[in-house]
Design a protein around this motif. Structure first.
Motif, mmCIF file in Angstrom:
data_model
loop_
_atom_site.group_PDB
_atom_site.id
_atom_site.type_symbol
_atom_site.label_atom_id
_atom_site.label_comp_id
_atom_site.label_asym_id
_atom_site.label_seq_id
_atom_site.Cartn_x
_atom_site.Cartn_y
_atom_site.Cartn_z
ATOM 1 N N ARG A 1 0.849 -1.185 0.000
ATOM 2 C CA ARG A 1 0.000 0.000 0.000
ATOM 3 C C ARG A 1 0.885 1.236 0.000
ATOM 4 N NH1 ARG A 1 -3.500 0.048 4.948
ATOM 5 N NH2 ARG A 1 -4.679 1.596 3.740
ATOM 6 N N LEU B 1 -6.484 -5.566 4.907
ATOM 7 C CA LEU B 1 -5.338 -4.698 5.145
ATOM 8 C C LEU B 1 -4.545 -5.227 6.337
ATOM 9 C CD1 LEU B 1 -7.060 -1.208 4.710
ATOM 10 C CD2 LEU B 1 -6.055 -2.695 2.959
ATOM 11 N N CYS B 2 -3.224 -5.294 6.174
ATOM 12 C CA CYS B 2 -2.333 -5.782 7.232
ATOM 13 C C CYS B 2 -1.154 -4.824 7.360
ATOM 14 C CB CYS B 2 -1.829 -7.190 6.921
ATOM 15 S SG CYS B 2 -3.137 -8.424 6.768
ATOM 16 N N ASP C 1 -5.240 -9.267 -1.767
ATOM 17 C CA ASP C 1 -6.225 -9.018 -2.815
ATOM 18 C C ASP C 1 -7.269 -10.123 -2.841
ATOM 19 O OD1 ASP C 1 -5.254 -6.632 -3.678
ATOM 20 O OD2 ASP C 1 -3.967 -7.472 -5.243
ATOM 21 N N PRO D 1 -10.841 -6.843 0.233
ATOM 22 C CA PRO D 1 -9.416 -6.719 0.534
ATOM 23 C C PRO D 1 -9.157 -6.664 2.043
ATOM 24 C CG PRO D 1 -10.045 -5.217 -1.233
ATOM 25 C CD PRO D 1 -11.313 -5.772 -0.676
ATOM 26 N N LYS E 1 -1.779 -5.372 1.507
ATOM 27 C CA LYS E 1 -3.186 -5.675 1.235
ATOM 28 C C LYS E 1 -3.275 -7.034 0.549
ATOM 29 C CE LYS E 1 -5.021 -3.827 -2.332
ATOM 30 N NZ LYS E 1 -5.605 -2.881 -3.321
#
Length: 404
Positions: free
Chosen positions: A218, A232-233, A226, A230, A224
């Motif tokens: 990102r 988010l980490c 996919d 999605p 992220k």
């Protein structure tokens, strides 16, 4: 509070502090003593110190404050802590007051990214907190701009990667998971574009089922996954954690351990035809025998020796000889001290009364008792003393001879 299965400790972020804590939420009726690790900005709880899979996780993103609990406890040394979160409060009990202050300092420092000033800590402990804050800031630092030249080299060190990261292609990842299926079924690998990553999984269901998931960076920081929705980490470790936890531990990171031989093998040439062959050395198991214990040798002191009616201590004579050899500055008399005879117990020296014969006054001599000279060698009278004694006897005879 998240329940999990299959996540291993080597997949966790950097550990800043660890130790035993008793954990109890206000919903729980009893507390449990768990081995607690502060890894990144989360607390991971293990049943035992040696366990590799944690049983609970407490995310500190929802941290509000941490205070002391002054309520009474049966254990007088126990130090209670109240951890206030946005949606719940957690009671933690440290073994003693010093551990409580360290836990408060580390939790506050990692959650707020600053060292608290109200804690009673030593300078070395404050230095540890500063190091934890700097490491956490570095861990949470966003990646560089994708337009920069060094973007593809970001996170290129193996130590920054999860243990299940392998620098392999898509096909090599499938073959690796097939060959090492007992060690895990999930791995992380580089993406085709050289800037992203990919996760490859392999499961068996009437044949191999292989899946690939793209993990993109990102621009504002983090990663992220996919998917349709999605995910988010913050880090790649969190990417692996999400996949393991949300599959109930079915997906297991691939961690290949080094193997070691169990038998001693060597290559031996044949003397007849010269061919080389691999042979196994015979196992000669020798019985375990401990070396004998050393026996302390006792120095035997020689007993005094009786020489011509006198006792001489041989050990004393030897020690005097050694001492005399090192005393170079002493006089001749001090260098060679006279030998001291050890006399046996006796009542005292015998005395003889002088006898006078009326028939022969010339032979009537007052004899002096002869005593042993303790300073003479081997109990003999010194020559000087013997000469003096003879002189006195001659003078005595001259005095007793009658005048003609």
């Amino acid at each position: 509070m998240a329940r999990r299965a299959g996540r291993q400790r080597n997949q966790l972020p950097t550990c800043y502090y660890e130790g035993y804590l008793e954990k109890r939420s206000f919903k729980d009726k009893t507390s449990r003593k768990l081995w607690t690790c502060l890894c990144g900005n989360s607390l991971f709880f293990f049943n035992d110190k040696r366990d590799t899979d944690y049983v609970e996780k407490l995310d500190l993103h929802r941290f509000i404050s941490i205070t002391d609990d002054t309520s009474q406890d049966r254990n007088l040394d126990a130090a209670r802590i109240n951890l206030h979160m946005k949606d719940e409060n957690i009671k933690l009990t440290a073994p003693h007051a010093e551990a409580r202050e360290l836990w408060k300092g580390f939790i506050y420092s990692v959650a707020q990214l600053c060292v608290p000033t109200s804690l009673n800590l030593l300078p070395g402990q404050l230095h540890m907190l500063n190091e934890a804050v700097e490491m956490e800031k570095e861990r949470l630092k966003p990646p560089p701009d994708p337009t920069e030249d060094n973007y593809s080299n970001y996170i290129s060190v193996q130590a920054d990667m999860p243990s299940c990261y392998y620098k392999v292609s898509r096909l090599e990842a499938e073959l690796l998971l097939e060959r090492e299926s007992p060690c895990g079924n999930l791995l992380l690998r580089p993406g085709r574009d050289g800037k992203s990553f990919a996760v490859t999984t392999r499961q068996d269901h009437d044949g191999p089922v292989i899946k690939h998931y793209r993990v993109a960076r990102r621009p504002e920081g983090g990663f992220k996954i996919d998917l349709e929705m999605p995910v988010l980490c913050a880090t790649l470790h969190d990417v692996i954690s999400y996949l393991v936890e949300n599959t109930g531990g079915v997906l297991k990171p691939l961690i290949i351990e080094d193997t070691y031989e169990k038998n001693l093998l060597f290559i031996h040439p044949d003397k007849e035809n010269g061919e080389m062959s691999v042979q196994e050395a015979p196992l000669n198991v020798l019985p375990l025998s401990l070396p004998p214990k050393p026996v302390a040798r006792r120095l035997q002191t020689p007993e005094p020796v009786l020489v011509q009616g006198n006792y001489y201590d041989i050990a004393a004579e030897d020690s005097k000889t050694d001492t005399d050899s090192t005393a170079a500055s002493l006089t001749q008399k001090e260098k060679h001290p006279p030998k001291v005879a050890i006399m046996p117990p006796a009542v005292g020296p015998r005395k003889f009364a002088p006898t006078t014969s009326p028939q022969n006054t010339n032979s009537s001599v007052s004899a002096e008792p002869r005593t042993r000279d303790k300073t003479g060698p081997l109990g003999q009278i010194p020559a000087a003393a013997l000469t003096e004694l003879k002189r006195k006897l001659e003078a005595k005879k001259l005095e007793e001879v009658p005048a003609q």
